[in-house]
Design a protein around this motif. Structure first.
Motif, PDB file in Angstrom:
ATOM      1  N   VAL A  13       0.870  -1.169   0.000  1.00 33.06           N
ATOM      2  CA  VAL A  13       0.000   0.000   0.000  1.00 33.06           C
ATOM      3  C   VAL A  13       0.906   1.218   0.000  1.00 33.06           C
ATOM      4  O   VAL A  13       1.838   1.319   0.799  1.00 33.06           O
ATOM      5  N   ARG A  14       0.633   2.126  -0.933  1.00 34.34           N
ATOM      6  CA  ARG A  14       1.424   3.346  -1.055  1.00 34.34           C
ATOM      7  C   ARG A  14       0.490   4.544  -1.040  1.00 34.34           C
ATOM      8  O   ARG A  14      -0.722   4.399  -1.159  1.00 34.34           O
ATOM      9  N   SER A  15       1.076   5.702  -0.951  1.00 38.10           N
ATOM     10  CA  SER A  15       0.302   6.930  -0.883  1.00 38.10           C
ATOM     11  C   SER A  15       0.527   7.758  -2.150  1.00 38.10           C
ATOM     12  O   SER A  15       1.658   7.869  -2.633  1.00 38.10           O
ATOM     13  N   THR A  16      -0.564   8.340  -2.665  1.00 37.80           N
ATOM     14  CA  THR A  16      -0.456   9.234  -3.815  1.00 37.80           C
ATOM     15  C   THR A  16      -0.010  10.615  -3.344  1.00 37.80           C
ATOM     16  O   THR A  16       0.029  10.897  -2.146  1.00 37.80           O
ATOM     17  N   LYS A  17       0.281  11.487  -4.293  1.00 33.61           N
ATOM     18  CA  LYS A  17       0.638  12.874  -3.953  1.00 33.61           C
ATOM     19  C   LYS A  17      -0.505  13.572  -3.244  1.00 33.61           C
ATOM     20  O   LYS A  17      -0.297  14.471  -2.435  1.00 33.61           O
ATOM     21  N   ALA A  18      -1.738  13.155  -3.550  1.00 32.56           N
ATOM     22  CA  ALA A  18      -2.923  13.743  -2.920  1.00 32.56           C
ATOM     23  C   ALA A  18      -3.230  13.077  -1.571  1.00 32.56           C
ATOM     24  O   ALA A  18      -4.275  13.317  -0.983  1.00 32.56           O
ATOM     25  N   ASP A  19      -2.327  12.218  -1.092  1.00 34.04           N
ATOM     26  CA  ASP A  19      -2.443  11.523   0.181  1.00 34.04           C
ATOM     27  C   ASP A  19      -3.597  10.528   0.221  1.00 34.04           C
ATOM     28  O   ASP A  19      -4.239  10.347   1.238  1.00 34.04           O
ATOM     29  N   ASP A  20      -3.872   9.892  -0.919  1.00 29.61           N
ATOM     30  CA  ASP A  20      -4.814   8.782  -0.958  1.00 29.61           C
ATOM     31  C   ASP A  20      -3.975   7.513  -1.087  1.00 29.61           C
ATOM     32  O   ASP A  20      -2.784   7.579  -1.355  1.00 29.61           O
ATOM     33  N   TYR A  21      -4.581   6.355  -0.895  1.00 30.06           N
ATOM     34  CA  TYR A  21      -3.840   5.105  -0.962  1.00 30.06           C
ATOM     35  C   TYR A  21      -4.153   4.336  -2.242  1.00 30.06           C
ATOM     36  O   TYR A  21      -5.254   4.426  -2.782  1.00 30.06           O
ATOM     37  N   TYR A  22      -3.185   3.554  -2.693  1.00 30.44           N
ATOM     38  CA  TYR A  22      -3.358   2.623  -3.803  1.00 30.44           C
ATOM     39  C   TYR A  22      -2.512   1.398  -3.505  1.00 30.44           C
ATOM     40  O   TYR A  22      -1.679   1.399  -2.600  1.00 30.44           O
ATOM     41  N   LEU A  23      -2.751   0.341  -4.269  1.00 31.40           N
ATOM     42  CA  LEU A  23      -2.070  -0.927  -4.043  1.00 31.40           C
ATOM     43  C   LEU A  23      -1.175  -1.242  -5.233  1.00 31.40           C
ATOM     44  O   LEU A  23      -1.575  -1.074  -6.379  1.00 31.40           O
ATOM     45  N   THR A  24       0.036  -1.681  -4.951  1.00 32.40           N
ATOM     46  CA  THR A  24       0.874  -2.249  -6.004  1.00 32.40           C
ATOM     47  C   THR A  24       1.036  -3.736  -5.695  1.00 32.40           C
ATOM     48  O   THR A  24       1.227  -4.128  -4.539  1.00 32.40           O
ATOM     49  N   VAL A  25       0.901  -4.547  -6.731  1.00 33.04           N
ATOM     50  CA  VAL A  25       1.142  -5.978  -6.610  1.00 33.04           C
ATOM     51  C   VAL A  25       2.322  -6.263  -7.522  1.00 33.04           C
ATOM     52  O   VAL A  25       2.272  -5.995  -8.720  1.00 33.04           O
ATOM     53  N   THR A  26       3.400  -6.764  -6.932  1.00 37.17           N
ATOM     54  CA  THR A  26       4.619  -7.032  -7.687  1.00 37.17           C
ATOM     55  C   THR A  26       4.918  -8.521  -7.647  1.00 37.17           C
ATOM     56  O   THR A  26       4.931  -9.128  -6.575  1.00 37.17           O
ATOM     57  N   GLU A  27       5.147  -9.095  -8.830  1.00 35.45           N
ATOM     58  CA  GLU A  27       5.607 -10.474  -8.919  1.00 35.45           C
ATOM     59  C   GLU A  27       7.098 -10.398  -9.197  1.00 35.45           C
ATOM     60  O   GLU A  27       7.527  -9.747 -10.151  1.00 35.45           O
ATOM     61  N   TYR A  82      -0.642  -1.650 -10.722  1.00 35.76           N
ATOM     62  CA  TYR A  82      -1.099  -0.615  -9.802  1.00 35.76           C
ATOM     63  C   TYR A  82      -2.609  -0.722  -9.742  1.00 35.76           C
ATOM     64  O   TYR A  82      -3.270  -0.761 -10.777  1.00 35.76           O
ATOM     65  N   LEU A  83      -3.148  -0.783  -8.551  1.00 34.46           N
ATOM     66  CA  LEU A  83      -4.584  -0.933  -8.380  1.00 34.46           C
ATOM     67  C   LEU A  83      -5.097   0.186  -7.480  1.00 34.46           C
ATOM     68  O   LEU A  83      -4.629   0.355  -6.354  1.00 34.46           O
ATOM     69  N   TYR A  84      -6.068   0.936  -8.012  1.00 35.18           N
ATOM     70  CA  TYR A  84      -6.614   2.087  -7.294  1.00 35.18           C
ATOM     71  C   TYR A  84      -7.988   1.757  -6.729  1.00 35.18           C
ATOM     72  O   TYR A  84      -8.691   0.884  -7.240  1.00 35.18           O
ATOM     73  N   LYS A  85      -8.368   2.463  -5.678  1.00 38.52           N
ATOM     74  CA  LYS A  85      -9.592   2.151  -4.937  1.00 38.52           C
ATOM     75  C   LYS A  85     -10.823   2.037  -5.816  1.00 38.52           C
ATOM     76  O   LYS A  85     -11.658   1.167  -5.605  1.00 38.52           O
ATOM     77  N   GLU A  86     -10.925   2.899  -6.821  1.00 43.91           N
ATOM     78  CA  GLU A  86     -12.119   2.872  -7.661  1.00 43.91           C
ATOM     79  C   GLU A  86     -12.249   1.568  -8.452  1.00 43.91           C
ATOM     80  O   GLU A  86     -13.315   1.241  -8.954  1.00 43.91           O
ATOM     81  N   ASP A  87     -11.167   0.789  -8.531  1.00 39.07           N
ATOM     82  CA  ASP A  87     -11.188  -0.480  -9.257  1.00 39.07           C
ATOM     83  C   ASP A  87     -11.229  -1.702  -8.342  1.00 39.07           C
ATOM     84  O   ASP A  87     -11.331  -2.834  -8.831  1.00 39.07           O
TER      85      ASP A  87
END
Length: 119
Positions: A26-40, A59-64
């Motif tokens: 879980v990482r933070s955007t510049k706007a201080d929202d969160y998103y998920l990265t899944v790395t293989e 990269y997976l964002y909350k709206e998805d």
């Protein structure tokens, strides 16, 4: 062109699966929202013993999240329904021993011998 700078990890989980490792970060955007990265990350060993890792990232964002989870569930359910939950690649391991199921241990003696002429 500038290289994408990864934001600091807020939360992280690691799933080790043989030569592959999956990172859920879980990482933070510049706007201080969160998103998920899944790395293989997959380890490749060269003939000389050296190795390198090949990485693929999504990269997976909350709206998805909802649609992604629904599609993942449908796809995984389809696979299990069509092919069962046995991991076929395990058959290729040196120490693989097939577990006998009840059907496989049943002898043909328990079946009635039927001729097609009787039908």
């Amino acid at each position: 062109m500038g290289e994408r700078v990864e934001q600091e990890e807020i939360f992280s989980q690691v799933l080790r699966a043989g030569r592959r490792t999956y990172f859920f970060d879980v990482r933070s955007t510049k706007a201080d929202d969160y998103y998920l990265t899944v790395t293989e990350s997959k380890k490749f060993t060269h003939d000389d013993g050296s190795f390198h890792y090949q990485k693929h990232k999504i990269y997976l964002y909350k709206e998805d999240f909802s649609d992604f989870q629904e599609m993942l569930t449908k796809a995984t359910d389809f696979i299990v329904n069509e092919k069962g939950s046995e991991v076929i690649s395990e058959r290729h391991q040196k120490d693989y021993k097939k577990e006998e199921s009840v059907e496989e241990t049943t002898t043909t003696e328990s079946f009635t011998d039927v001729s097609f002429e009787d039908i």
